[in-house]
Motif scaffolding. Structure first.
Motif, short mmCIF file in Angstrom:
data_model
loop_
_atom_site.label_atom_id
_atom_site.label_comp_id
_atom_site.label_asym_id
_atom_site.label_seq_id
_atom_site.Cartn_x
_atom_site.Cartn_y
_atom_site.Cartn_z
N LEU A 59 18.42 -19.52 -52.24
CA LEU A 59 18.96 -18.16 -52.19
C LEU A 59 18.06 -17.13 -52.87
N TYR B 206 22.46 -11.23 -59.29
CA TYR B 206 22.77 -10.84 -57.91
C TYR B 206 22.95 -9.33 -57.87
N THR C 97 23.28 -6.05 -54.80
CA THR C 97 23.23 -5.63 -53.41
C THR C 97 23.63 -4.17 -53.29
N HIS D 29 25.06 -24.66 -47.87
CA HIS D 29 25.55 -23.29 -48.01
C HIS D 29 26.43 -23.20 -49.25
N GLU E 120 29.89 -21.82 -50.81
CA GLU E 120 31.25 -21.37 -50.49
C GLU E 120 31.92 -20.91 -51.78
N ARG F 296 33.82 -15.96 -49.68
CA ARG F 296 32.44 -15.70 -49.31
C ARG F 296 31.72 -16.99 -48.93
N MET F 297 30.71 -16.83 -48.06
CA MET F 297 29.82 -17.91 -47.70
C MET F 297 28.41 -17.33 -47.64
N TYR F 298 27.45 -18.01 -48.28
CA TYR F 298 26.04 -17.62 -48.25
C TYR F 298 25.22 -18.83 -47.80
N LEU G 102 18.77 -14.88 -44.82
CA LEU G 102 19.95 -15.04 -45.67
C LEU G 102 21.14 -14.53 -44.86
N TYR H 197 25.38 -14.19 -44.62
CA TYR H 197 26.61 -14.27 -45.40
C TYR H 197 27.77 -13.72 -44.60
N ILE I 148 31.85 -12.33 -45.64
CA ILE I 148 32.83 -12.05 -46.68
C ILE I 148 34.15 -11.68 -46.01
N ALA J 51 29.52 -8.99 -42.82
CA ALA J 51 28.68 -10.11 -42.37
C ALA J 51 27.28 -9.56 -42.10
#
Length: 178
Positions: free
Chosen positions: A23, A62, A64, A122, A124, A144-146, A153, A155, A157, A171
Protein backbone atom coordinates in the motif's frame (compact mmCIF):
# COMPACT_ATOMS: atom_id res chain seq x y z
CA UNK A 1 8.11 7.52 -3.09
CA UNK A 2 7.09 4.71 -5.39
CA UNK A 3 3.85 2.81 -5.11
CA UNK A 4 5.33 -0.67 -5.20
CA UNK A 5 8.19 -1.52 -2.90
CA UNK A 6 10.79 -3.99 -4.02
CA UNK A 7 11.71 -6.74 -1.59
CA UNK A 8 14.82 -4.73 -0.66
CA UNK A 9 12.76 -1.65 0.22
CA UNK A 10 10.09 -3.54 2.15
CA UNK A 11 12.84 -5.06 4.28
CA UNK A 12 13.75 -1.50 5.35
CA UNK A 13 10.30 -1.17 6.95
CA UNK A 14 9.72 -2.20 10.56
CA UNK A 15 8.80 -5.89 10.60
CA UNK A 16 5.22 -5.27 11.82
CA UNK A 17 4.56 -2.92 8.86
CA UNK A 18 5.99 -5.16 6.12
CA UNK A 19 2.71 -7.01 5.37
CA UNK A 20 1.25 -3.63 4.29
CA UNK A 21 4.22 -2.62 2.09
CA UNK A 22 2.07 -3.07 -1.03
CA UNK A 23 0.00 0.00 0.00
CA UNK A 24 2.94 2.35 0.57
CA UNK A 25 3.22 5.12 -2.00
CA UNK A 26 1.57 8.18 -3.48
CA UNK A 27 -1.42 7.50 -5.68
CA UNK A 28 -3.45 9.79 -7.95
CA UNK A 29 -6.55 9.43 -10.09
CA UNK A 30 -10.29 9.63 -10.41
CA UNK A 31 -13.03 8.24 -8.24
CA UNK A 32 -16.81 8.07 -8.13
CA UNK A 33 -18.91 8.99 -5.13
CA UNK A 34 -22.50 8.54 -4.02
CA UNK A 35 -24.37 10.21 -1.18
CA UNK A 36 -25.58 7.49 1.23
CA UNK A 37 -29.32 7.08 0.90
CA UNK A 38 -29.32 8.64 -2.58
CA UNK A 39 -29.97 12.18 -1.34
CA UNK A 40 -28.03 13.70 -4.26
CA UNK A 41 -26.67 12.62 -7.65
CA UNK A 42 -23.51 10.55 -7.89
CA UNK A 43 -20.38 12.64 -8.36
CA UNK A 44 -16.88 12.26 -9.81
CA UNK A 45 -13.76 13.44 -8.00
CA UNK A 46 -10.00 13.64 -8.44
CA UNK A 47 -7.89 12.36 -5.58
CA UNK A 48 -4.36 12.16 -4.30
CA UNK A 49 -3.78 9.56 -1.59
CA UNK A 50 -0.49 8.94 0.20
CA UNK A 51 0.43 6.09 2.49
CA UNK A 52 3.89 6.49 3.96
CA UNK A 53 6.12 5.23 6.72
CA UNK A 54 8.46 7.31 8.86
CA UNK A 55 11.58 5.62 10.15
CA UNK A 56 11.11 2.88 12.72
CA UNK A 57 7.54 3.74 13.74
CA UNK A 58 5.19 0.71 13.80
CA UNK A 59 2.44 2.33 11.70
CA UNK A 60 1.76 3.89 8.31
CA UNK A 61 0.63 7.48 7.86
CA UNK A 62 -2.45 7.95 5.64
CA UNK A 63 -3.54 11.15 3.92
CA UNK A 64 -6.06 11.78 1.18
CA UNK A 65 -7.53 14.83 -0.52
CA UNK A 66 -10.33 14.75 -3.09
CA UNK A 67 -11.24 17.74 -5.23
CA UNK A 68 -13.82 18.60 -7.88
CA UNK A 69 -12.56 17.26 -11.24
CA UNK A 70 -13.18 20.54 -13.11
CA UNK A 71 -12.69 23.22 -10.44
CA UNK A 72 -9.81 21.81 -8.42
CA UNK A 73 -10.23 24.62 -5.86
CA UNK A 74 -13.37 22.92 -4.58
CA UNK A 75 -12.25 20.45 -1.91
CA UNK A 76 -14.72 17.57 -1.56
CA UNK A 77 -13.04 15.41 1.08
CA UNK A 78 -9.95 15.26 3.29
CA UNK A 79 -8.78 12.56 5.69
CA UNK A 80 -5.63 12.09 7.73
CA UNK A 81 -4.83 9.06 9.80
CA UNK A 82 -2.72 6.10 10.70
CA UNK A 83 -2.81 2.43 9.74
CA UNK A 84 -1.56 0.26 12.59
CA UNK A 85 -0.84 -3.39 11.72
CA UNK A 86 -0.47 -5.77 14.64
CA UNK A 87 2.04 -8.61 14.83
CA UNK A 88 0.84 -11.74 13.03
CA UNK A 89 -0.82 -14.30 15.26
CA UNK A 90 0.21 -17.99 15.42
CA UNK A 91 -1.74 -18.72 12.20
CA UNK A 92 -0.13 -15.79 10.36
CA UNK A 93 -3.24 -13.56 10.49
CA UNK A 94 -2.53 -9.82 10.62
CA UNK A 95 -5.04 -7.63 12.46
CA UNK A 96 -5.07 -3.97 11.43
CA UNK A 97 -6.33 -0.84 13.17
CA UNK A 98 -6.95 2.43 11.35
CA UNK A 99 -7.53 5.80 12.99
CA UNK A 100 -8.92 8.53 10.72
CA UNK A 101 -9.68 12.21 11.42
CA UNK A 102 -11.80 14.37 9.14
CA UNK A 103 -12.04 18.17 9.27
CA UNK A 104 -15.85 18.00 9.27
CA UNK A 105 -15.80 16.85 12.90
CA UNK A 106 -15.59 13.06 12.59
CA UNK A 107 -12.95 10.73 14.04
CA UNK A 108 -13.11 7.01 13.34
CA UNK A 109 -11.45 3.87 14.64
CA UNK A 110 -11.70 1.01 12.15
CA UNK A 111 -10.66 -2.57 12.85
CA UNK A 112 -9.91 -5.24 10.31
CA UNK A 113 -7.38 -7.56 8.81
CA UNK A 114 -5.29 -8.44 5.82
CA UNK A 115 -7.24 -10.94 3.79
CA UNK A 116 -6.39 -13.23 0.89
CA UNK A 117 -8.82 -13.45 -1.98
CA UNK A 118 -8.83 -14.94 -5.48
CA UNK A 119 -7.04 -11.86 -6.83
CA UNK A 120 -4.58 -11.36 -3.99
CA UNK A 121 -4.09 -9.64 -0.67
CA UNK A 122 -6.37 -6.82 0.41
CA UNK A 123 -7.11 -4.84 3.55
CA UNK A 124 -10.64 -5.10 5.01
CA UNK A 125 -11.74 -2.64 7.72
CA UNK A 126 -15.00 -1.81 9.50
CA UNK A 127 -15.80 0.94 11.98
CA UNK A 128 -15.53 0.13 15.66
CA UNK A 129 -15.96 3.65 17.05
CA UNK A 130 -17.17 6.81 15.33
CA UNK A 131 -17.03 10.03 17.33
CA UNK A 132 -18.36 13.30 16.02
CA UNK A 133 -18.86 16.89 16.99
CA UNK A 134 -22.44 18.18 17.41
CA UNK A 135 -22.37 19.74 13.91
CA UNK A 136 -20.89 16.75 12.04
CA UNK A 137 -22.86 14.46 9.74
CA UNK A 138 -24.46 11.59 11.64
CA UNK A 139 -22.19 8.82 10.32
CA UNK A 140 -23.05 5.55 12.04
CA UNK A 141 -20.89 2.96 10.23
CA UNK A 142 -18.00 2.75 7.76
CA UNK A 143 -16.62 -0.26 5.87
CA UNK A 144 -13.51 -0.10 3.69
CA UNK A 145 -11.45 -2.28 1.38
CA UNK A 146 -8.00 -1.37 -0.03
CA UNK A 147 -6.03 -3.44 -2.57
CA UNK A 148 -3.43 -3.06 -5.27
CA UNK A 149 -4.40 -4.69 -8.55
CA UNK A 150 -2.64 -4.22 -11.88
CA UNK A 151 -0.40 -1.55 -10.34
CA UNK A 152 -3.38 0.55 -9.17
CA UNK A 153 -4.49 1.26 -5.61
CA UNK A 154 -8.17 0.37 -5.55
CA UNK A 155 -10.55 1.06 -2.73
CA UNK A 156 -14.24 0.97 -1.91
CA UNK A 157 -15.87 2.71 1.05
CA UNK A 158 -19.41 1.98 2.22
CA UNK A 159 -20.97 4.43 4.65
CA UNK A 160 -24.09 4.57 6.82
CA UNK A 161 -25.60 7.83 7.98
CA UNK A 162 -28.44 8.34 10.41
CA UNK A 163 -30.70 5.32 10.64
CA UNK A 164 -29.81 3.92 7.19
CA UNK A 165 -27.63 0.90 6.59
CA UNK A 166 -24.31 0.73 4.77
CA UNK A 167 -24.39 1.81 1.13
CA UNK A 168 -21.68 2.50 -1.46
CA UNK A 169 -20.07 5.92 -0.89
CA UNK A 170 -16.63 6.21 -2.55
CA UNK A 171 -14.65 4.04 -4.98
CA UNK A 172 -11.50 4.69 -6.96
CA UNK A 173 -8.66 3.08 -8.88
CA UNK A 174 -5.60 5.30 -8.42
CA UNK A 175 -2.37 5.20 -10.42
CA UNK A 176 1.07 5.63 -8.87
CA UNK A 177 1.82 9.37 -8.65
CA UNK A 178 4.75 10.40 -10.79
Amino acid sequence: MTSELTADHSEALPEVVRPLAFLVGSWRGEGQGAVPGGGAPDFPYDEELTISQDGDLPWLTYSTRAVHPVDRHIVLHIEHGWIRPQPADAEGNVAVEMVVALPNGIVEVLLGRLAEGPSGTHLELASDVIARTPTATAVSADKRMYAVRGGKLMYAIDLATGEGGLSPHLAAALDPAT
